[in-house]
Motif scaffolding. Sequence first.
Motif, PDB file in Angstrom:
ATOM      1  N   GLU A  99      -2.695  21.965  14.094  1.00 38.62           N
ATOM      2  CA  GLU A  99      -3.452  23.156  13.696  1.00 38.62           C
ATOM      3  C   GLU A  99      -4.828  22.740  13.208  1.00 38.62           C
ATOM      4  N   LEU A 100      -5.842  23.390  13.743  1.00 39.43           N
ATOM      5  CA  LEU A 100      -7.204  23.255  13.231  1.00 39.43           C
ATOM      6  C   LEU A 100      -7.413  24.457  12.321  1.00 39.43           C
ATOM      7  N   ASN A 101      -7.467  24.196  11.020  1.00 39.05           N
ATOM      8  CA  ASN A 101      -7.589  25.269  10.038  1.00 39.05           C
ATOM      9  C   ASN A 101      -8.986  25.279   9.433  1.00 39.05           C
ATOM     10  N   HIS A 102      -9.601  26.456   9.470  1.00 41.85           N
ATOM     11  CA  HIS A 102     -10.893  26.684   8.806  1.00 41.85           C
ATOM     12  C   HIS A 102     -10.581  27.429   7.515  1.00 41.85           C
ATOM     13  N   PHE A 103     -10.778  26.782   6.393  1.00 41.24           N
ATOM     14  CA  PHE A 103     -10.567  27.435   5.101  1.00 41.24           C
ATOM     15  C   PHE A 103     -11.873  28.120   4.731  1.00 41.24           C
ATOM     16  N   VAL A 104     -11.821  29.442   4.528  1.00 43.17           N
ATOM     17  CA  VAL A 104     -13.036  30.217   4.285  1.00 43.17           C
ATOM     18  C   VAL A 104     -12.981  30.901   2.917  1.00 43.17           C
ATOM     19  N   TYR A 157       2.343  19.366  12.358  1.00 43.30           N
ATOM     20  CA  TYR A 157       3.644  19.970  12.082  1.00 43.30           C
ATOM     21  C   TYR A 157       4.723  19.476  13.034  1.00 43.30           C
ATOM     22  N   ASP A 158       5.956  19.473  12.546  1.00 45.60           N
ATOM     23  CA  ASP A 158       7.148  19.342  13.377  1.00 45.60           C
ATOM     24  C   ASP A 158       7.958  20.625  13.224  1.00 45.60           C
ATOM     25  N   TRP A 159       8.645  21.025  14.287  1.00 40.70           N
ATOM     26  CA  TRP A 159       9.494  22.200  14.244  1.00 40.70           C
ATOM     27  C   TRP A 159      10.819  21.857  13.585  1.00 40.70           C
ATOM     28  N   SER A 160      11.292  22.729  12.692  1.00 38.53           N
ATOM     29  CA  SER A 160      12.583  22.562  12.047  1.00 38.53           C
ATOM     30  C   SER A 160      13.542  23.616  12.595  1.00 38.53           C
ATOM     31  N   ASP A 161      14.580  23.173  13.312  1.00 39.50           N
ATOM     32  CA  ASP A 161      15.601  24.103  13.791  1.00 39.50           C
ATOM     33  C   ASP A 161      16.377  24.700  12.621  1.00 39.50           C
ATOM     34  N   GLN A 162      16.582  23.902  11.568  1.00 36.78           N
ATOM     35  CA  GLN A 162      17.337  24.381  10.408  1.00 36.78           C
ATOM     36  C   GLN A 162      16.614  25.517   9.686  1.00 36.78           C
ATOM     37  N   GLN A 163      15.291  25.368   9.523  1.00 38.75           N
ATOM     38  CA  GLN A 163      14.529  26.377   8.790  1.00 38.75           C
ATOM     39  C   GLN A 163      13.832  27.380   9.712  1.00 38.75           C
ATOM     40  N   ASN A 164      13.924  27.129  11.006  1.00 43.48           N
ATOM     41  CA  ASN A 164      13.331  28.016  12.007  1.00 43.48           C
ATOM     42  C   ASN A 164      11.832  28.233  11.754  1.00 43.48           C
ATOM     43  N   ARG A 165      11.143  27.147  11.486  1.00 39.95           N
ATOM     44  CA  ARG A 165       9.706  27.204  11.224  1.00 39.95           C
ATOM     45  C   ARG A 165       9.104  25.806  11.402  1.00 39.95           C
ATOM     46  N   PHE A 166       7.754  25.785  11.484  1.00 38.12           N
ATOM     47  CA  PHE A 166       7.045  24.506  11.514  1.00 38.12           C
ATOM     48  C   PHE A 166       6.907  23.986  10.084  1.00 38.12           C
ATOM     49  N   LEU A 167       7.148  22.692   9.910  1.00 42.51           N
ATOM     50  CA  LEU A 167       6.993  22.044   8.611  1.00 42.51           C
ATOM     51  C   LEU A 167       5.911  20.976   8.712  1.00 42.51           C
ATOM     52  N   VAL A 168       5.057  20.918   7.715  1.00 41.72           N
ATOM     53  CA  VAL A 168       3.945  19.971   7.704  1.00 41.72           C
ATOM     54  C   VAL A 168       4.467  18.546   7.572  1.00 41.72           C
ATOM     55  N   ARG A 169       3.910  17.672   8.396  1.00 44.32           N
ATOM     56  CA  ARG A 169       4.150  16.230   8.236  1.00 44.32           C
ATOM     57  C   ARG A 169       2.989  15.581   7.519  1.00 44.32           C
ATOM     58  N   SER A 170       1.776  16.005   7.892  1.00 41.63           N
ATOM     59  CA  SER A 170       0.594  15.378   7.312  1.00 41.63           C
ATOM     60  C   SER A 170      -0.609  16.273   7.570  1.00 41.63           C
ATOM     61  N   TRP A 171      -1.727  15.927   6.953  1.00 47.18           N
ATOM     62  CA  TRP A 171      -2.979  16.666   7.167  1.00 47.18           C
ATOM     63  C   TRP A 171      -4.138  15.720   6.884  1.00 47.18           C
ATOM     64  N   ARG A 172      -5.319  16.126   7.332  1.00 48.43           N
ATOM     65  CA  ARG A 172      -6.540  15.364   7.024  1.00 48.43           C
ATOM     66  C   ARG A 172      -7.743  16.275   7.154  1.00 48.43           C
ATOM     67  N   LEU A 173      -8.716  16.041   6.285  1.00 51.59           N
ATOM     68  CA  LEU A 173      -9.972  16.781   6.370  1.00 51.59           C
ATOM     69  C   LEU A 173     -10.749  16.301   7.579  1.00 51.59           C
ATOM     70  N   ILE A 174     -11.457  17.202   8.205  1.00 45.60           N
ATOM     71  CA  ILE A 174     -12.314  16.830   9.324  1.00 45.60           C
ATOM     72  C   ILE A 174     -13.668  16.447   8.758  1.00 45.60           C
ATOM     73  N   LYS A 175     -14.064  15.217   9.008  1.00 44.11           N
ATOM     74  CA  LYS A 175     -15.322  14.703   8.477  1.00 44.11           C
ATOM     75  C   LYS A 175     -16.423  14.656   9.522  1.00 44.11           C
ATOM     76  N   SER A 176     -16.032  14.807  10.790  1.00 47.24           N
ATOM     77  CA  SER A 176     -17.017  14.755  11.868  1.00 47.24           C
ATOM     78  C   SER A 176     -16.454  15.497  13.080  1.00 47.24           C
ATOM     79  N   ALA A 177     -17.344  15.981  13.926  1.00 49.07           N
ATOM     80  CA  ALA A 177     -16.921  16.700  15.131  1.00 49.07           C
ATOM     81  C   ALA A 177     -16.085  15.810  16.055  1.00 49.07           C
ATOM     82  N   ASP A 178     -16.247  14.489  15.934  1.00 49.73           N
ATOM     83  CA  ASP A 178     -15.453  13.552  16.748  1.00 49.73           C
ATOM     84  C   ASP A 178     -13.960  13.652  16.440  1.00 49.73           C
ATOM     85  N   HIS A 179     -13.611  14.157  15.264  1.00 48.05           N
ATOM     86  CA  HIS A 179     -12.211  14.233  14.843  1.00 48.05           C
ATOM     87  C   HIS A 179     -11.518  15.508  15.308  1.00 48.05           C
TER      88      HIS A 179
END
Length: 135
Positions: free
Chosen positions: A32-37, A51-73
């Motif tokens: 997910e590319l998220n723009h926080f406004v 995210y990875d999908w969880s069959d048990q919870q029937n939803r996507f669960l976050v594994r990790s995240w990172r701020l985008i510091k440059s358009a290359d990312h």
Amino acid sequence: MSSIFTVYLIAAAGLQSASSAHRQVARVDLIELNHFVDEEGREVFRQLIFYDWSDQQNRFLVRSWRLIKSADHLPKRSWNPRGYFASWRENGSIRRVEASQFRETWTQKDPEKQNRRWLPEDQRKALWAEKPASR
């Protein structure tokens, strides 16, 4: 076999193993590319959420995240194989995260923080294998 050709093969093999040793690839189900406004719709920051999908919870669960510091990312589309990927340099390694799905969102609440109610941060599966401690 000529000695020049032999030297070339040895050098090429060394370069290939050196470059692959510093490349880490992780697979997730969704990037997910998220723009926080803010309240006026101005972008405060951009982040990638993995995210990875969880069959048990029937939803996507976050594994990790990172701020985008440059358009290359920013995530890119891959046609062969089909999917999406994001890559960046970190600690002398090239890190790449691949996913079959992608979405882009604009929110006033941080989706990564909201996701913690279903899976606390300390219970997330790491993207990268931890290196053993040096002795």
